[in-house]
Write a protein that holds these residues in place. Structure first.
Motif, PDB file in Angstrom:
ATOM      1  N   ARG A  98       0.825  -1.208   0.000  1.00  0.00           N
ATOM      2  CA  ARG A  98       0.000   0.000   0.000  1.00  0.00           C
ATOM      3  C   ARG A  98       0.857   1.255   0.000  1.00  0.00           C
ATOM      4  N   LYS A  99       2.025   1.175   0.650  1.00  0.00           N
ATOM      5  CA  LYS A  99       2.879   2.361   0.753  1.00  0.00           C
ATOM      6  C   LYS A  99       3.462   2.795  -0.588  1.00  0.00           C
ATOM      7  N   ILE A 100       3.655   1.843  -1.517  1.00  0.00           N
ATOM      8  CA  ILE A 100       4.241   2.233  -2.802  1.00  0.00           C
ATOM      9  C   ILE A 100       3.189   2.388  -3.897  1.00  0.00           C
ATOM     10  N   LEU A 101       1.956   1.955  -3.630  1.00  0.00           N
ATOM     11  CA  LEU A 101       0.909   1.957  -4.651  1.00  0.00           C
ATOM     12  C   LEU A 101       0.272   3.339  -4.775  1.00  0.00           C
ATOM     13  N   LYS A 102       0.199   3.842  -6.006  1.00  0.00           N
ATOM     14  CA  LYS A 102      -0.506   5.078  -6.317  1.00  0.00           C
ATOM     15  C   LYS A 102      -1.834   4.722  -6.979  1.00  0.00           C
ATOM     16  N   LYS A 103      -2.882   5.512  -6.677  1.00  0.00           N
ATOM     17  CA  LYS A 103      -4.221   5.166  -7.153  1.00  0.00           C
ATOM     18  C   LYS A 103      -5.023   6.439  -7.377  1.00  0.00           C
ATOM     19  N   ALA A 104      -5.784   6.427  -8.461  1.00  0.00           N
ATOM     20  CA  ALA A 104      -6.632   7.583  -8.741  1.00  0.00           C
ATOM     21  C   ALA A 104      -7.823   7.150  -9.592  1.00  0.00           C
ATOM     22  N   GLY A 105      -8.891   7.952  -9.550  1.00  0.00           N
ATOM     23  CA  GLY A 105     -10.088   7.626 -10.297  1.00  0.00           C
ATOM     24  C   GLY A 105     -10.022   8.000 -11.764  1.00  0.00           C
ATOM     25  N   THR A 106      -9.037   8.818 -12.120  1.00  0.00           N
ATOM     26  CA  THR A 106      -8.854   9.215 -13.515  1.00  0.00           C
ATOM     27  C   THR A 106      -7.380   9.143 -13.872  1.00  0.00           C
ATOM     28  N   LEU A 107      -7.098   9.128 -15.176  1.00  0.00           N
ATOM     29  CA  LEU A 107      -5.706   9.130 -15.606  1.00  0.00           C
ATOM     30  C   LEU A 107      -5.026  10.440 -15.237  1.00  0.00           C
ATOM     31  N   ALA A 108      -5.760  11.533 -15.312  1.00  0.00           N
ATOM     32  CA  ALA A 108      -5.185  12.819 -14.911  1.00  0.00           C
ATOM     33  C   ALA A 108      -4.826  12.802 -13.435  1.00  0.00           C
ATOM     34  N   GLY A 109      -5.678  12.195 -12.633  1.00  0.00           N
ATOM     35  CA  GLY A 109      -5.383  12.094 -11.207  1.00  0.00           C
ATOM     36  C   GLY A 109      -4.183  11.222 -10.942  1.00  0.00           C
ATOM     37  N   LEU A 110      -4.056  10.121 -11.705  1.00  0.00           N
ATOM     38  CA  LEU A 110      -2.901   9.252 -11.535  1.00  0.00           C
ATOM     39  C   LEU A 110      -1.621   9.969 -11.952  1.00  0.00           C
ATOM     40  N   ALA A 111      -1.699  10.726 -13.048  1.00  0.00           N
ATOM     41  CA  ALA A 111      -0.530  11.480 -13.504  1.00  0.00           C
ATOM     42  C   ALA A 111      -0.029  12.412 -12.407  1.00  0.00           C
ATOM     43  N   LYS A 112      -0.961  13.053 -11.712  1.00  0.00           N
ATOM     44  CA  LYS A 112      -0.577  13.935 -10.611  1.00  0.00           C
ATOM     45  C   LYS A 112       0.082  13.156  -9.485  1.00  0.00           C
ATOM     46  N   GLU A 113      -0.446  11.973  -9.198  1.00  0.00           N
ATOM     47  CA  GLU A 113       0.100  11.136  -8.125  1.00  0.00           C
ATOM     48  C   GLU A 113       1.543  10.718  -8.411  1.00  0.00           C
ATOM     49  N   ILE A 114       1.854  10.445  -9.680  1.00  0.00           N
ATOM     50  CA  ILE A 114       3.197   9.941  -9.999  1.00  0.00           C
ATOM     51  C   ILE A 114       4.112  11.039 -10.559  1.00  0.00           C
ATOM     52  N   GLY A 115       3.604  12.256 -10.652  1.00  0.00           N
ATOM     53  CA  GLY A 115       4.438  13.389 -11.031  1.00  0.00           C
ATOM     54  C   GLY A 115       4.788  13.481 -12.498  1.00  0.00           C
ATOM     55  N   VAL A 116       3.863  13.068 -13.385  1.00  0.00           N
ATOM     56  CA  VAL A 116       4.099  13.205 -14.823  1.00  0.00           C
ATOM     57  C   VAL A 116       3.025  14.097 -15.419  1.00  0.00           C
ATOM     58  N   ASP A 117       3.290  14.591 -16.617  1.00  0.00           N
ATOM     59  CA  ASP A 117       2.360  15.467 -17.316  1.00  0.00           C
ATOM     60  C   ASP A 117       1.087  14.694 -17.682  1.00  0.00           C
ATOM     61  N   ALA A 118      -0.059  15.190 -17.241  1.00  0.00           N
ATOM     62  CA  ALA A 118      -1.313  14.469 -17.455  1.00  0.00           C
ATOM     63  C   ALA A 118      -1.656  14.351 -18.932  1.00  0.00           C
ATOM     64  N   ALA A 119      -1.393  15.398 -19.710  1.00  0.00           N
ATOM     65  CA  ALA A 119      -1.713  15.354 -21.144  1.00  0.00           C
ATOM     66  C   ALA A 119      -0.858  14.317 -21.854  1.00  0.00           C
ATOM     67  N   VAL A 120       0.424  14.235 -21.468  1.00  0.00           N
ATOM     68  CA  VAL A 120       1.336  13.270 -22.094  1.00  0.00           C
ATOM     69  C   VAL A 120       0.909  11.849 -21.758  1.00  0.00           C
ATOM     70  N   LEU A 121       0.632  11.585 -20.485  1.00  0.00           N
ATOM     71  CA  LEU A 121       0.240  10.238 -20.080  1.00  0.00           C
ATOM     72  C   LEU A 121      -1.079   9.828 -20.737  1.00  0.00           C
ATOM     73  N   SER A 122      -2.040  10.726 -20.771  1.00  0.00           N
ATOM     74  CA  SER A 122      -3.338  10.411 -21.378  1.00  0.00           C
ATOM     75  C   SER A 122      -3.189  10.114 -22.864  1.00  0.00           C
ATOM     76  N   LYS A 123      -2.368  10.898 -23.549  1.00  0.00           N
ATOM     77  CA  LYS A 123      -2.141  10.671 -24.983  1.00  0.00           C
ATOM     78  C   LYS A 123      -1.436   9.341 -25.216  1.00  0.00           C
ATOM     79  N   GLU A 124      -0.474   9.012 -24.369  1.00  0.00           N
ATOM     80  CA  GLU A 124       0.274   7.764 -24.498  1.00  0.00           C
ATOM     81  C   GLU A 124      -0.657   6.557 -24.315  1.00  0.00           C
ATOM     82  N   ILE A 125      -1.510   6.631 -23.309  1.00  0.00           N
ATOM     83  CA  ILE A 125      -2.415   5.515 -23.042  1.00  0.00           C
ATOM     84  C   ILE A 125      -3.506   5.430 -24.106  1.00  0.00           C
TER      85      ILE A 125
END
Length: 561
Positions: A413-440
């Motif tokens: 649980r300590k290393i797991l990041k979780k979010a309800g949206t890809l934009a939220g996950l991008a924020k959790e892991i510190g990457v650009d949300a637009a880039v991650l969403s486009k990649e996926i």
């Protein structure tokens, strides 16, 4: 100083070491094995125990005869000029002989398995039957030695209690048809073995590396070969003729062990020595990123260097993407999880950069090769969705609904990041949300067609080996589309280093002028790997370690002559 004299001194107690010890003792030699840690078996005991052996008796008996020249051509193409062809030929010619010898003379037993080579695009690769899996062993045969053996790596233990064969692992990790009945059967066998459960929480049935090391231990016991535990080698002893023995520390006392016929160094790599990693391995690096046993601190390498030995491949290791959990003393390599559908790996810029289903060695190597200041890969992020979460295991996280996330082990649980949206996950892991969403989005569109035009995921038989057979048309590809979305940080980890002392075709250590250092042999990760910087197939670490252990012992006892 006290003295002790034997014919052959073996430093280390892994698969290569015990193969050498048994072979020498079987030839009539007086043999001593010394091990620095409190348990015998080394990283071999914690591993899957597989060996890569072309043209074995068992493969031929199953109707899968191999062409040694094809096997040689395959590894030669992969390895290039890093290893002399004579050494590659020595391996191909003798690996199956070593296995036949052990199965005839010792307790060691293996079965050839339909596990494809790792580079199916290279001429000479085969879609199975070169990798061999140890036959399970019942732990009670070892008596008190069961508790003295290195236990399996945590990642191979289900509920901390039982392990699987290769065939069982494939079924369970990919959740193929029959997986749940198999798990139920294994759990029932464990639960109703009441006499054994009163002794230990671990299953009586040993598989993988524990089965191999257990069988080798029974074999050397039959030959009367002792193992000194808690007995590190301090230095080699040398005179004008070469290496004559070693200083070993035991019970607080230094003992000069004289070896009339030779010293065989089989003490593992330098994966847990931070200074040696910093000096030789690609950066970034950390001793925390190794899955090898913590006692692998390069003792044999250091002793060999002090004696004037040459080295090779010092920048190389057996790589693999992996993750770290609090409270564990070594990394968890992701052997299978990366190949399963509805998952990808992205760098810190939020972009994919590899075929995630490639062999762990290739994937780990890509983490180093693709690391840049603009897009660092250490850590990278393993990204997956609720579909993946609900069907597959990931380390200690058992398959389950997102509502069960609070019940997974705290370290996960300590290393797991979780979010309800890809934009939220991008924020959790510190990457650009637009880039991650486009990649996926690009990945998802291609996954629906069963294609990966960017990296070719799922194109080879090896990629598909650990895919989900229920997913079509490509068992490694499915969209990442079901919320919530998850990620864990992963690193360029290793199973151990594979650079070390330079040796000849019989495992004899060479000096910096290319001359033999008389009386000294090195095998396994203490030596420069016979497979160079490559990993031809599952078992390409232990296969050469055992083969050159066999050859070294035969040479030292004059059997080869």
């Amino acid at each position: 100083m006290a003295f002790h004299e034997v014919d052959i001194l073996v430093i280390g107690s892994g698969a290569g070491a015990l193969t050498a010890a048994f072979t020498a003792a079987d030839a009539g030699a007086d043999v001593l094995v010394v091990e620095k840690s409190a348990r015998y078996g080394g990283t071999s005991a914690t591993s899957g125990g597989g060996i890569w052996i072309p043209n074995s008796d068992d493969a031929r008996a199953k109707g899968h005869a191999d062409d040694p020249n094809e096997a040689l051509g395959y590894i030669k193409t992969l390895i290039g000029d890093d290893v002399p062809e004579t050494k590659l030929r020595a391996y191909v010619d003798n690996a199956h002989r070593m296995l036949s010898y052990l199965e005839e003379r010792s307790e060691v037993r293996y079965t050839a398995y339909a596990y494809s080579d790792y580079h199916m695009d290279v001429a000479g690769a085969r879609d199975g039957w070169r990798t061999h899996d140890p036959i399970p062993l019942m732990a009670d045969r070892l008596g008190a030695d069961f508790d003295r053996m290195e236990p399996p790596h945590t990642l191979t233990l289900t509920f901390g209690r039982f392990t699987w064969t290769m065939e069982e692992a494939k079924l369970l990790l990919t959740m193929s048809p029959g997986a749940k009945p198999l798990l139920f059967k294994l759990m029932l066998k464990y639960m109703f073995d009441l006499p054994w459960r009163f002794k230990t929480k671990r299953s009586r049935r040993l598989t993988g590396g524990n089965a191999l090391i257990g069988r080798l231990k029974l074999s050397i016991d039959e030959k009367g070969v002792p193992i000194w535990l808690n007995a590190p080698m301090v230095e080699l002893v040398r005179d004008k003729s070469g290496i004559t023995g070693a200083i070993v520390e035991r019970d607080g006392q230094r003992i000069e062990v004289r070896a009339r016929r030779g010293v065989i160094i089989a003490s593992g790599g330098f994966d847990h020595d931070a200074a040696l990693r910093e000096k030789y391995l690609p950066h970034p690096t950390s001793a925390d990123w190794s899955a090898g046993v913590p006692s692998n601190t390069g003792d044999g390498l250091k002793a060999g260097l002090a004696a004037g030995a040459a080295t090779a491949l010092m920048d190389s290791a057996w790589w693999g993407p992996g993750f770290l959990l609090e409270g564990e003393d070594r990394a968890r390599i992701m052997f299978v999880e990366r190949a399963l559908p509805s998952s990808i790996i992205v760098n810190q810029a939020g972009r994919r950069y590899m075929n995630e289903a490639a062999s762990y060695h290739v994937a780990g190597g890509e983490m180093h090769r693709c690391n840049t200041p603009e897009a660092p890969t250490a850590p990278s992020w393993f990204v997956f969705d609720a579909r993946y979460r609900g069907k597959y295991m990931l380390g200690p996280m058992m398959a389950g609904k997102p509502s069960a996330d609070g019940r997974m082990p705290e370290a996960m649980r300590k290393i797991l990041k979780k979010a309800g949206t890809l934009a939220g996950l991008a924020k959790e892991i510190g990457v650009d949300a637009a880039v991650l969403s486009k990649e996926i989005a690009r990945f998802n569109a291609n996954a629906l067609k069963g294609e990966d035009p960017d990296f070719g995921r799922g194109a080879s038989a090896y990629d598909r080996h650990y895919g989900d057979a229920s997913v079509a048309p490509n068992p490694t590809l499915a969209p990442i589309a079901e919320a919530p979305f998850y990620a864990i940080p992963i690193y360029p980890c290793d199973l151990g280093t594979n650079g070390g002392l330079l040796t000849d075709d019989n495992g004899r250590v060479l000096d910096k002028d290319g001359k033999v250092l008389g009386g000294l042999y090195a095998i396994g990760n203490a030596s420069a790997a016979a497979m160079g910087r490559t990993y031809p197939g599952a078992g390409a670490t232990l296969g050469p370690a055992m083969t050159f252990g066999w050859l070294a012992a035969r040479h030292a006892t004059r059997v080869n002559q």
